[in-house]
Scaffold this motif. Sequence first.
Motif, PDB file in Angstrom:
ATOM      1  N   LEU A   1      -5.211   1.537   5.293  1.00 31.96           N
ATOM      2  CA  LEU A   1      -3.925   2.345   5.477  1.00 31.96           C
ATOM      3  C   LEU A   1      -3.250   2.220   7.010  1.00 31.96           C
ATOM      4  CD1 LEU A   1      -4.371   5.181   3.000  1.00 31.96           C
ATOM      5  CD2 LEU A   1      -3.074   3.308   2.574  1.00 31.96           C
TER       6      LEU A   1
ATOM      7  N   GLY B   1       1.307   3.303   2.321  1.00 30.62           N
ATOM      8  CA  GLY B   1       2.171   3.125   3.459  1.00 30.62           C
ATOM      9  C   GLY B   1       3.470   2.182   3.828  1.00 30.62           C
TER      10      GLY B   1
ATOM     11  N   LYS C   1      -0.044  -5.307   0.861  1.00 28.73           N
ATOM     12  CA  LYS C   1      -1.531  -5.476   0.838  1.00 28.73           C
ATOM     13  C   LYS C   1      -2.179  -6.686   1.282  1.00 28.73           C
ATOM     14  CE  LYS C   1      -1.013  -2.725  -3.383  1.00 28.73           C
ATOM     15  NZ  LYS C   1      -1.326  -2.877  -4.936  1.00 28.73           N
TER      16      LYS C   1
ATOM     17  N   THR D   1       0.703  -1.018   0.038  1.00 27.90           N
ATOM     18  CA  THR D   1       0.160  -0.020   0.025  1.00 27.90           C
ATOM     19  C   THR D   1       1.014   1.254  -0.004  1.00 27.90           C
ATOM     20  OG1 THR D   1       0.009   0.290   2.383  1.00 27.90           O
ATOM     21  CG2 THR D   1      -1.643  -1.219   1.332  1.00 27.90           C
TER      22      THR D   1
ATOM     23  N   PRO E   1     -10.889   3.898   2.849  1.00 27.72           N
ATOM     24  CA  PRO E   1      -9.267   3.675   2.714  1.00 27.72           C
ATOM     25  C   PRO E   1      -8.424   3.698   4.187  1.00 27.72           C
ATOM     26  CG  PRO E   1      -9.983   4.840   1.014  1.00 27.72           C
ATOM     27  CD  PRO E   1     -11.220   4.971   1.973  1.00 27.72           C
ATOM     28  N   ASP E   2      -8.776   4.632   5.078  1.00 26.43           N
ATOM     29  CA  ASP E   2      -7.877   5.013   6.234  1.00 26.43           C
ATOM     30  C   ASP E   2      -7.935   3.880   7.073  1.00 26.43           C
ATOM     31  OD1 ASP E   2      -7.024   7.390   5.493  1.00 26.43           O
ATOM     32  OD2 ASP E   2      -8.469   8.557   6.396  1.00 26.43           O
TER      33      ASP E   2
END
Length: 248
Positions: free
Chosen positions: A195, A25, A29, A23, A191-192
């Motif tokens: 992530l 970050g 994944k 990802t 998404p957060d």
Amino acid sequence: MPIADNFTSIYYKDWEINFTQCTPGGYLKYTDLCNMLQLTAGYHSELGGISFTDMQAFNQAWVLSRMRVEILELPKWRDVVTVKTWIVSLENSRSVRALEMHVNGKKVVGSETFWAVFNTKTRRPEALALPSDHFEKYPDHFSTVERVKKVVIAEIKEYISEREVVLSDIDIVNHVNNVKYLEWCLDQVEPDWILMQQLESFDMNFMKELMMEDEVLIYGSETENSDVYSIEKDDEDKVCFALQLNWK
């Protein structure tokens, strides 16, 4: 292929995490995590003479029916991970396989998978045609706190989106690859949450295969600590896939 000289009933495979698997970050994944686990299972089956190629002589293949993944810590870019796998049970058309992922000797992921033997011509389950007694079974050695299970789909669910199956979704068995279902559902998540590595575990059930140009509907429901997604074939109103995401 014959049983390899270096075959062992417990198998270890090293992987280096590359940037295409991560990802923004820099963490692995979830889809690539599942791919890595399943590829390791495939290599072990190949060494033991029950790989896809071996089974195709009898028009057979292993298909994933259920999978549970428990995440203690996500590996990162450039980490070298070791995936360990062994068979818990294997009888007739069904097998339970355990997998663990380790980084520097520390367990970071545990997974239990439930597989079925599938005839690629009749598209039906059947008993494994190849010998498997050389695989030692470990019926009391588990890799997860909870075992693979049936995902319960809520009676009241919300329509989220629809899609058509395209060529990039199809794998060598000529149906939608199991990781694609996970990808479709994770694309619906905030998404957060992904992530920030908020996913503690997830369970997947694969009930009915999907083929090229099938139209599917994605539904979802949520509780305090989990989200449940289901994928249904548009013209049949039957659940093909169910996913439960368990959050920290």
